[in-house]
Design a protein around this motif. Structure first.
Motif, PDB file in Angstrom:
ATOM      1  N   GLU A 107      12.912 -14.136  12.660  1.00 14.76           N
ATOM      2  CA  GLU A 107      12.312 -13.753  13.948  1.00 14.76           C
ATOM      3  C   GLU A 107      11.207 -12.702  13.823  1.00 14.76           C
ATOM      4  OE1 GLU A 107      15.563 -12.861  16.616  1.00 14.76           O
ATOM      5  OE2 GLU A 107      16.300 -14.928  16.512  1.00 14.76           O
ATOM      6  N   VAL A 108      10.520 -12.724  12.672  1.00 14.90           N
ATOM      7  CA  VAL A 108       9.395 -11.820  12.457  1.00 14.90           C
ATOM      8  C   VAL A 108       8.113 -12.413  13.026  1.00 14.90           C
ATOM      9  CG1 VAL A 108       7.996 -10.641  10.699  1.00 14.90           C
ATOM     10  CG2 VAL A 108      10.464 -10.863  10.397  1.00 14.90           C
ATOM     11  N   SER A 109       7.989 -13.713  12.960  1.00 18.28           N
ATOM     12  CA  SER A 109       6.753 -14.360  13.410  1.00 18.28           C
ATOM     13  C   SER A 109       6.624 -14.340  14.933  1.00 18.28           C
ATOM     14  CB  SER A 109       6.687 -15.802  12.905  1.00 18.28           C
ATOM     15  OG  SER A 109       7.514 -16.653  13.670  1.00 18.28           O
ATOM     16  N   VAL A 110       5.434 -14.677  15.376  1.00 19.09           N
ATOM     17  CA  VAL A 110       5.157 -14.713  16.817  1.00 19.09           C
ATOM     18  C   VAL A 110       5.590 -16.034  17.454  1.00 19.09           C
ATOM     19  CG1 VAL A 110       3.244 -13.090  16.573  1.00 19.09           C
ATOM     20  CG2 VAL A 110       2.764 -15.539  16.573  1.00 19.09           C
ATOM     21  N   ARG A 111       6.146 -16.934  16.660  1.00 18.26           N
ATOM     22  CA  ARG A 111       6.585 -18.229  17.182  1.00 18.26           C
ATOM     23  C   ARG A 111       7.518 -18.021  18.382  1.00 18.26           C
ATOM     24  NH1 ARG A 111       9.437 -22.325  13.192  1.00 18.26           N
ATOM     25  NH2 ARG A 111       7.296 -22.727  12.540  1.00 18.26           N
ATOM     26  N   ALA A 165       0.822  -1.210   0.000  1.00 15.62           N
ATOM     27  CA  ALA A 165       0.000   0.000   0.000  1.00 15.62           C
ATOM     28  C   ALA A 165       0.858   1.262   0.000  1.00 15.62           C
ATOM     29  CB  ALA A 165      -0.948   0.007   1.204  1.00 15.62           C
ATOM     30  N   GLU A 166       2.024   1.187   0.646  1.00 10.79           N
ATOM     31  CA  GLU A 166       2.926   2.338   0.735  1.00 10.79           C
ATOM     32  C   GLU A 166       3.943   2.396  -0.410  1.00 10.79           C
ATOM     33  OE1 GLU A 166       4.565   1.910   4.676  1.00 10.79           O
ATOM     34  OE2 GLU A 166       2.722   2.612   5.631  1.00 10.79           O
ATOM     35  N   GLY A 167       3.828   1.450  -1.369  1.00 11.43           N
ATOM     36  CA  GLY A 167       4.739   1.439  -2.511  1.00 11.43           C
ATOM     37  C   GLY A 167       6.119   0.901  -2.198  1.00 11.43           C
ATOM     38  N   GLU A 168       6.242   0.169  -1.092  1.00  7.93           N
ATOM     39  CA  GLU A 168       7.528  -0.405  -0.672  1.00  7.93           C
ATOM     40  C   GLU A 168       7.639  -1.847  -1.155  1.00  7.93           C
ATOM     41  OE1 GLU A 168       9.930   1.250   1.039  1.00  7.93           O
ATOM     42  OE2 GLU A 168       8.695   3.062   1.006  1.00  7.93           O
ATOM     43  N   ASP A 169       8.868  -2.342  -1.209  1.00  5.76           N
ATOM     44  CA  ASP A 169       9.103  -3.729  -1.600  1.00  5.76           C
ATOM     45  C   ASP A 169       8.978  -4.628  -0.368  1.00  5.76           C
ATOM     46  OD1 ASP A 169       9.642  -5.905  -3.193  1.00  5.76           O
ATOM     47  OD2 ASP A 169      11.725  -5.378  -3.589  1.00  5.76           O
ATOM     48  N   LEU A 170       8.802  -5.910  -0.602  1.00  2.00           N
ATOM     49  CA  LEU A 170       8.740  -6.886   0.482  1.00  2.00           C
ATOM     50  C   LEU A 170      10.152  -7.152   1.002  1.00  2.00           C
ATOM     51  CD1 LEU A 170       6.235  -9.503  -1.010  1.00  2.00           C
ATOM     52  CD2 LEU A 170       5.758  -7.406   0.268  1.00  2.00           C
ATOM     53  N   TYR A 171      10.224  -7.606   2.233  1.00  3.33           N
ATOM     54  CA  TYR A 171      11.510  -7.957   2.842  1.00  3.33           C
ATOM     55  C   TYR A 171      12.038  -9.264   2.259  1.00  3.33           C
ATOM     56  CZ  TYR A 171      11.116  -4.354   6.439  1.00  3.33           C
ATOM     57  OH  TYR A 171      11.046  -3.167   7.102  1.00  3.33           O
ATOM     58  N   TRP A 172      13.335  -9.475   2.400  1.00  2.00           N
ATOM     59  CA  TRP A 172      14.014 -10.660   1.871  1.00  2.00           C
ATOM     60  C   TRP A 172      13.455 -11.958   2.420  1.00  2.00           C
ATOM     61  CZ3 TRP A 172      16.217 -13.977   5.298  1.00  2.00           C
ATOM     62  CH2 TRP A 172      16.470 -13.479   6.588  1.00  2.00           C
ATOM     63  N   TRP A 173      12.929 -11.947   3.619  1.00  2.00           N
ATOM     64  CA  TRP A 173      12.454 -13.161   4.282  1.00  2.00           C
ATOM     65  C   TRP A 173      11.004 -13.503   3.943  1.00  2.00           C
ATOM     66  CZ3 TRP A 173       8.324 -11.378   6.702  1.00  2.00           C
ATOM     67  CH2 TRP A 173       8.338 -10.040   7.119  1.00  2.00           C
ATOM     68  N   HIS A 174      10.302 -12.612   3.250  1.00  2.00           N
ATOM     69  CA  HIS A 174       8.903 -12.897   2.897  1.00  2.00           C
ATOM     70  C   HIS A 174       8.880 -14.125   1.992  1.00  2.00           C
ATOM     71  CE1 HIS A 174       4.886 -12.646   1.276  1.00  2.00           C
ATOM     72  NE2 HIS A 174       4.599 -11.738   2.196  1.00  2.00           N
ATOM     73  N   PRO A 175       7.977 -15.064   2.228  1.00  2.00           N
ATOM     74  CA  PRO A 175       7.947 -16.289   1.421  1.00  2.00           C
ATOM     75  C   PRO A 175       7.851 -16.060  -0.092  1.00  2.00           C
ATOM     76  CG  PRO A 175       6.581 -16.562   3.352  1.00  2.00           C
ATOM     77  CD  PRO A 175       7.016 -15.122   3.338  1.00  2.00           C
ATOM     78  N   LEU A 176       7.213 -14.967  -0.519  1.00  4.23           N
ATOM     79  CA  LEU A 176       7.153 -14.689  -1.957  1.00  4.23           C
ATOM     80  C   LEU A 176       8.520 -14.304  -2.516  1.00  4.23           C
ATOM     81  CD1 LEU A 176       3.813 -12.678  -2.228  1.00  4.23           C
ATOM     82  CD2 LEU A 176       4.268 -14.985  -3.104  1.00  4.23           C
ATOM     83  N   GLY A 184      10.987 -17.725  -1.275  1.00  4.01           N
ATOM     84  CA  GLY A 184      10.545 -19.027  -1.776  1.00  4.01           C
ATOM     85  C   GLY A 184      10.416 -20.066  -0.682  1.00  4.01           C
ATOM     86  N   ASP A 185      10.555 -19.630   0.567  1.00  5.45           N
ATOM     87  CA  ASP A 185      10.550 -20.548   1.705  1.00  5.45           C
ATOM     88  C   ASP A 185       9.681 -19.977   2.830  1.00  5.45           C
ATOM     89  OD1 ASP A 185      11.099 -22.200   3.872  1.00  5.45           O
ATOM     90  OD2 ASP A 185      13.276 -21.961   3.744  1.00  5.45           O
ATOM     91  N   PRO A 186       8.580 -20.650   3.166  1.00  6.71           N
ATOM     92  CA  PRO A 186       7.716 -20.126   4.232  1.00  6.71           C
ATOM     93  C   PRO A 186       8.347 -20.113   5.618  1.00  6.71           C
ATOM     94  CG  PRO A 186       6.914 -22.252   3.458  1.00  6.71           C
ATOM     95  CD  PRO A 186       8.058 -21.872   2.569  1.00  6.71           C
ATOM     96  N   SER A 187       9.479 -20.762   5.793  1.00  8.14           N
ATOM     97  CA  SER A 187      10.108 -20.788   7.118  1.00  8.14           C
ATOM     98  C   SER A 187      10.988 -19.561   7.386  1.00  8.14           C
ATOM     99  CB  SER A 187      10.902 -22.069   7.317  1.00  8.14           C
ATOM    100  OG  SER A 187      12.040 -22.074   6.487  1.00  8.14           O
ATOM    101  N   THR A 188      11.302 -18.772   6.357  1.00 11.35           N
ATOM    102  CA  THR A 188      12.184 -17.624   6.584  1.00 11.35           C
ATOM    103  C   THR A 188      11.536 -16.559   7.468  1.00 11.35           C
ATOM    104  OG1 THR A 188      11.531 -16.718   4.433  1.00 11.35           O
ATOM    105  CG2 THR A 188      13.645 -17.890   4.540  1.00 11.35           C
ATOM    106  N   VAL A 189      10.212 -16.486   7.482  1.00 12.39           N
ATOM    107  CA  VAL A 189       9.532 -15.535   8.378  1.00 12.39           C
ATOM    108  C   VAL A 189       9.822 -15.892   9.834  1.00 12.39           C
ATOM    109  CG1 VAL A 189       7.316 -16.767   8.493  1.00 12.39           C
ATOM    110  CG2 VAL A 189       7.364 -14.293   8.790  1.00 12.39           C
TER     111      VAL A 189
END
Length: 171
Positions: free
Chosen positions: A134-138, A111-122, A125-130
């Protein structure tokens, strides 16, 4: 041989090489693209408190009882509104108006025109990088909302959901 002149490449071709979140507005996303923007961090599933006098929002380390704390996924995402009627369903309009979306949230970033972070699964390519970033609430959730008594909520206010962890910062 002369170097290639890229100025003749049509804009549509150069746009096609870009990921959808760089070329589309939130309103233009398909349902599949919209859902894929969620990085699975679980931060939006943390209980938030609103101060009545100021309308300021505060995160807690208490999660909705529907959040599976290890996977950071809703236990019944498709039917969550049956169990939690006030669960917020994000829309492009809401993303642009609510002030509690974390700075790492892909919906907020797009929404703010920014790029996604390197760890975002998109991106990774890896859902575990979030989780590894240490971004997740795990490992950070202390209780679910069924375990907190009236008068104890303020004891669970935390600031970390509105911060970008050191491991997660842009490279």
């Amino acid at each position: 041989m002369a170097p290639a002149d890229n100025s003749a490449i049509p804009a549509a071709m150069s746009q096609a090489a870009q990921p959808f979140w760089k070329t589309k507005t939130l309103e233009e996303l398909s349902l599949e693209e919209w859902e894929s923007l969620c990085d699975g961090c679980g931060r939006c599933c943390l209980v938030k408190l609103e101060e009545e006098e100021t309308a300021d929002t505060y995160f807690t380390d208490v999660a909705c009882f529907m959040l599976e704390s290890h996977s950071c996924q809703c236990s019944d995402y498709e039917h969550r509104k049956k169990h939690v009627p006030d669960c917020v369903t994000l829309t492009p309009e809401l993303v642009r108006t609510i002030d509690w979306l974390p700075p790492t949230c892909a919906y907020r970033l797009v929404a703010e025109g920014e790029d996604l972070y390197w760890w975002h699964p998109l991106v990774s390519g890896d859902p575990s990088t979030v989780h590894s970033a240490e971004v997740s609430v795990r490992g950070k959730v202390k209780a679910d909302d069924t375990q907190i008594a009236d008068g104890e909520w303020e004891d669970h206010v935390v600031r970390w959901p509105m911060r970008v962890p050191k491991k997660a910062r842009r490279k």
